[in-house]
Design an enzyme around this catalytic site. Structure first.
Site, PDB file in Angstrom:
ATOM      1  N   GLU A  87     -18.348  -5.577   3.718  1.00  0.00           N
ATOM      2  CA  GLU A  87     -17.595  -6.354   2.705  1.00  0.00           C
ATOM      3  C   GLU A  87     -17.661  -7.861   3.011  1.00  0.00           C
ATOM      4  OE1 GLU A  87     -13.487  -4.848   1.874  1.00  0.00           O
ATOM      5  OE2 GLU A  87     -12.849  -6.820   2.551  1.00  0.00           O
TER       6      GLU A  87
ATOM      7  N   SER B 106      -9.535   2.303   1.474  1.00  0.00           N
ATOM      8  CA  SER B 106     -10.004   1.061   0.855  1.00  0.00           C
ATOM      9  C   SER B 106      -9.739   1.062  -0.641  1.00  0.00           C
ATOM     10  CB  SER B 106     -11.507   0.880   1.080  1.00  0.00           C
ATOM     11  OG  SER B 106     -11.947  -0.271   0.376  1.00  0.00           O
TER      12      SER B 106
ATOM     13  N   MET C 148       0.833  -1.209   0.000  1.00  0.00           N
ATOM     14  CA  MET C 148       0.000   0.000   0.000  1.00  0.00           C
ATOM     15  C   MET C 148       0.867   1.259   0.000  1.00  0.00           C
ATOM     16  SD  MET C 148      -3.137  -0.977  -0.181  1.00  0.00           S
ATOM     17  CE  MET C 148      -4.299   0.203   0.480  1.00  0.00           C
ATOM     18  N   GLY C 149       1.974   1.253   0.734  1.00  0.00           N
ATOM     19  CA  GLY C 149       2.869   2.410   0.782  1.00  0.00           C
ATOM     20  C   GLY C 149       3.464   2.710  -0.586  1.00  0.00           C
TER      21      GLY C 149
ATOM     22  N   LYS D 272     -14.168   2.636   8.438  1.00  0.00           N
ATOM     23  CA  LYS D 272     -13.478   1.661   7.574  1.00  0.00           C
ATOM     24  C   LYS D 272     -13.717   0.232   8.081  1.00  0.00           C
ATOM     25  CE  LYS D 272     -10.932  -0.217   4.421  1.00  0.00           C
ATOM     26  NZ  LYS D 272     -10.179  -1.330   4.844  1.00  0.00           N
TER      27      LYS D 272
ATOM     28  N   HIS E  30     -17.030  -0.702   6.943  1.00  0.00           N
ATOM     29  CA  HIS E  30     -16.894  -0.985   5.506  1.00  0.00           C
ATOM     30  C   HIS E  30     -16.469  -2.446   5.321  1.00  0.00           C
ATOM     31  CE1 HIS E  30     -14.274  -1.625   2.019  1.00  0.00           C
ATOM     32  NE2 HIS E  30     -14.956  -0.702   1.376  1.00  0.00           N
ATOM     33  N   ASN E  31     -15.478  -2.851   6.081  1.00  0.00           N
ATOM     34  CA  ASN E  31     -14.987  -4.225   5.943  1.00  0.00           C
ATOM     35  C   ASN E  31     -16.021  -5.240   6.408  1.00  0.00           C
ATOM     36  OD1 ASN E  31     -12.664  -2.881   5.187  1.00  0.00           O
ATOM     37  ND2 ASN E  31     -11.305  -4.303   6.219  1.00  0.00           N
TER      38      ASN E  31
ATOM     39  N   ASN F 233      11.829   3.525   3.997  1.00  0.00           N
ATOM     40  CA  ASN F 233      11.649   2.163   4.515  1.00  0.00           C
ATOM     41  C   ASN F 233      12.808   1.890   5.450  1.00  0.00           C
ATOM     42  OD1 ASN F 233       9.831  -0.369   3.861  1.00  0.00           O
ATOM     43  ND2 ASN F 233      11.910  -1.116   4.251  1.00  0.00           N
TER      44      ASN F 233
HETATM   45  C1  6PG Z   1     -10.137  -2.773   1.450  1.00  0.00           C
HETATM   46  C2  6PG Z   1     -10.058  -4.151   2.034  1.00  0.00           C
HETATM   47  C3  6PG Z   1      -8.747  -4.322   2.723  1.00  0.00           C
HETATM   48  C4  6PG Z   1      -8.380  -5.777   2.954  1.00  0.00           C
HETATM   49  C5  6PG Z   1      -9.143  -6.420   4.060  1.00  0.00           C
HETATM   50  C6  6PG Z   1      -9.170  -7.886   3.936  1.00  0.00           C
HETATM   51  O1  6PG Z   1     -11.064  -2.096   1.808  1.00  0.00           O
HETATM   52  O2  6PG Z   1      -9.255  -2.419   0.657  1.00  0.00           O
HETATM   53  O3  6PG Z   1     -11.086  -4.347   2.959  1.00  0.00           O
HETATM   54  O4  6PG Z   1      -8.773  -3.537   3.865  1.00  0.00           O
HETATM   55  O5  6PG Z   1      -8.525  -6.488   1.793  1.00  0.00           O
HETATM   56  O6  6PG Z   1      -8.491  -6.095   5.248  1.00  0.00           O
HETATM   57  O7  6PG Z   1      -9.681  -8.332   5.106  1.00  0.00           O
HETATM   58  P1  6PG Z   1      -9.686  -9.837   5.501  1.00  0.00           P
HETATM   59  O8  6PG Z   1      -8.279 -10.353   5.302  1.00  0.00           O
HETATM   60  O9  6PG Z   1     -10.067  -9.813   6.935  1.00  0.00           O
HETATM   61  O10 6PG Z   1     -10.650 -10.494   4.597  1.00  0.00           O
END
Ligand code: 6PG
Length: 466
Positions: A196, A134, A13-14, A189, A192-193, A32
């Site tokens: 998800e 995300s 991500m970084g 967030k 959100h997850n 880093n």
């Molecule tokens: C996002 C994802 C990201 C990641 C999850 C996966 O929004 O970009 O949600 O944060 O893919 O952390 O979560 P799990 O490994 O718990 O499924």
């Protein structure tokens, strides 16, 4: 020349966010850590490998030089794993920071940790922004959805960077919005997850139902592709791609072990649901479905021990699609109600419509549904009692019932579809059965109860025996 913003941590991500910042015209310092023989010249090598960083980035593996390279007030994006690593880099940085410098934690941190970190930093006249991000690796590179929180005046110093690198919605507005004080950004967030998790589980359940009807991967992909016409979402689209992916002659999906892992945000969301008192049943159902999936040995043993029906399921695709639609509405309703509940408890004043809007692009749960939800939440704070959702729930309810009944008859586990239906049945019963629970509590524990039709709401106790 000083860099405008720093990125600490050259993980997936970084790296992507650094390139995104550079592409948007910002001069960025990247850092880093140096670990002999393990992590050496990571930032320098990364810069060398990406032409867009040649002019725009300065690379460091010395933390003091990295901090000194930044314009004041310093703004540093922390891109390290959530948990102790965040506290460790804050400790490493602390000797080098000066008053009013701003740290931005853009990892999946627990919002309670963010609340603590904001407080600790404030005691030293430093600022801390906790930001949900995300979109995964690709989103971070081309435009993620960004959910920042903390002191608003600190956010104002960094808003232009975050808004520039964020995804853009259909009106070309950035999918980045200040969420509120404290850890509200990481809280949002986390939910959100959670949403998800439930969206993914619903798709897995639809896949399992279609598989039980002997549909091939290709035909399930075709069915999901048809659903895209009015149920379009990123997760549905990637499921189509996944179903079609081959490895040699085999479908890759068929080769993948059916044990779902997790990194913890669904677990945190579930604990928060329990703490909040909000009956958001679908996120826990999705989490526990993952836990159950990981009990592969027990599942295999139990399969041999207990008999299973021989009949094949038969559910019309249209009915299944309606059930999917029904459960998605309940999932989003539960998720947004949970955000509202916890926002109210913490006086965060989270703008639900804005949250939905910044989730219409860049993030994992972006969907056509989210666009419509954003419109509703602009005028209301609840989906259940507002159109078009009332009508859609009424219209798809019967199909959902039929799907759930069929699956029960065929012993097919569908925990999220069932949770959605049970929630709906529970919420629309004005006079339920909890009077018996209250009586039992009073019987064995003198916990008291209230009486119907007593506006004083006084507590009663009865000596039940004798
Ligand atoms: C996002 C994802 C990201 C990641 C999850 C996966 O929004 O970009 O949600 O944060 O893919 O952390 O979560 P799990 O490994 O718990 O499924």
């Amino acid at each position: 020349m000083k860099a405008e913003i720093g990125v600490l941590g050259m993980g997936v991500m970084g790296r992507s966010l650094s390139r995104n910042l550079a592409r948007n015209g910002f001069v960025v310092s990247i850092y880093n850590r140096h670990v002999d023989g393990v992590e050496e010249n990571v930032a320098r090598d990364f810069k060398a490998a990406h032409p867009e960083l040649a002019e725009a980035a300065m690379a460091y593996d010395d933390i003091s030089a990295f901090v000194q390279s930044l314009a004041i007030p310093r703004k540093i994006l922390l891109m390290v794993n959530a948990g102790p690593a965040v506290d460790a880099v804050m400790e490493d940085l602390s000797a080098h920071l000066e008053e009013n410098d701003i740290l931005i934690d853009a990892g999946n941190s627990h919002y309670q940790d963010t609340i603590r970190r904001i407080k600790t930093m404030k005691e030293r006249n430093l600022h801390f922004i906790g930001s949900g991000v995300s979109g995964g690796e690709k989103g971070a590179l081309i435009g993620p959805s960004i959910m920042p929180s903390g002191e608003y005046k600190a956010y104002q110093h960094i808003s232009r960077y975050l808004e520039a690198i964020a995804a853009k919605d259909s009106n070309n507005q950035p999918c980045c919005a200040y969420i509120g004080e404290q850890g509200s950004g990481h809280f949002v967030k986390m939910i959100h997850n959670g949403i998800e998790y439930a969206e993914m589980q619903l798709l897995a359940e639809c896949y399992s139902i279609l598989k039980a009807q002997k549909e091939s991967n290709e035909s399930i992909a075709n069915i999901f592709e048809q659903w895209m016409e009015d149920q379009g979402s990123y997760l549905l689209q990637i499921s189509v791609d996944i179903l079609r992916k081959k490895e040699g002659d085999a479908y890759l999906l068929d080769l993948i072990l059916d044990k779902a892992a997790n990194k913890g945000t669904g677990k945190w969301a579930t604990s928060t649901i329990a703490d909040s008192g909000e009956p958001a049943t679908m996120i826990p159902a999705a989490l526990f479905a993952r836990y159950l999936s990981s009990f592969k040995d027990q599942r295999t043993k139990a399969e041999a021990l207990f008999s299973s029906p021989k009949e094949y399921l038969s559910i019309l695709n249209d009915k299944l699609k309606e059930a999917y639609q029904f459960a998605r509405i309940i999932n989003h309703h539960q998720g947004f109600s949970l955000i509202k509940n916890v926002s109210d408890q913490n006086a965060w004043q989270v703008n639900l419509s804005e949250v939905a809007r910044i989730w219409t692009a860049g993030c994992i749960i972006k969907s056509d549904l989210m666009k419509d939800i954003s419109v509703t939440l602009n005028q209301a704070d609840n989906l259940l009692f507002n159109e078009p959702w009332c009508s859609q729930l009424s219209a798809t309810h019967s199909a959902t019932q039929q799907v759930v009944i069929k699956c029960m008859e065929n012993q097919l586990p569908i925990p999220c579809l069932t949770a959605a239906l049970n929630y709906f049945h529970g919420i629309k019963i004005g006079d339920g059965s909890a009077n018996l629970i209250q009586a039992q509590r009073d019987y064995f524990g003198a916990h008291t109860y209230k009486k119907k039709n007593d506006p004083s709401e006084r507590s009663y106790h009865t000596v039940w025996e004798g």
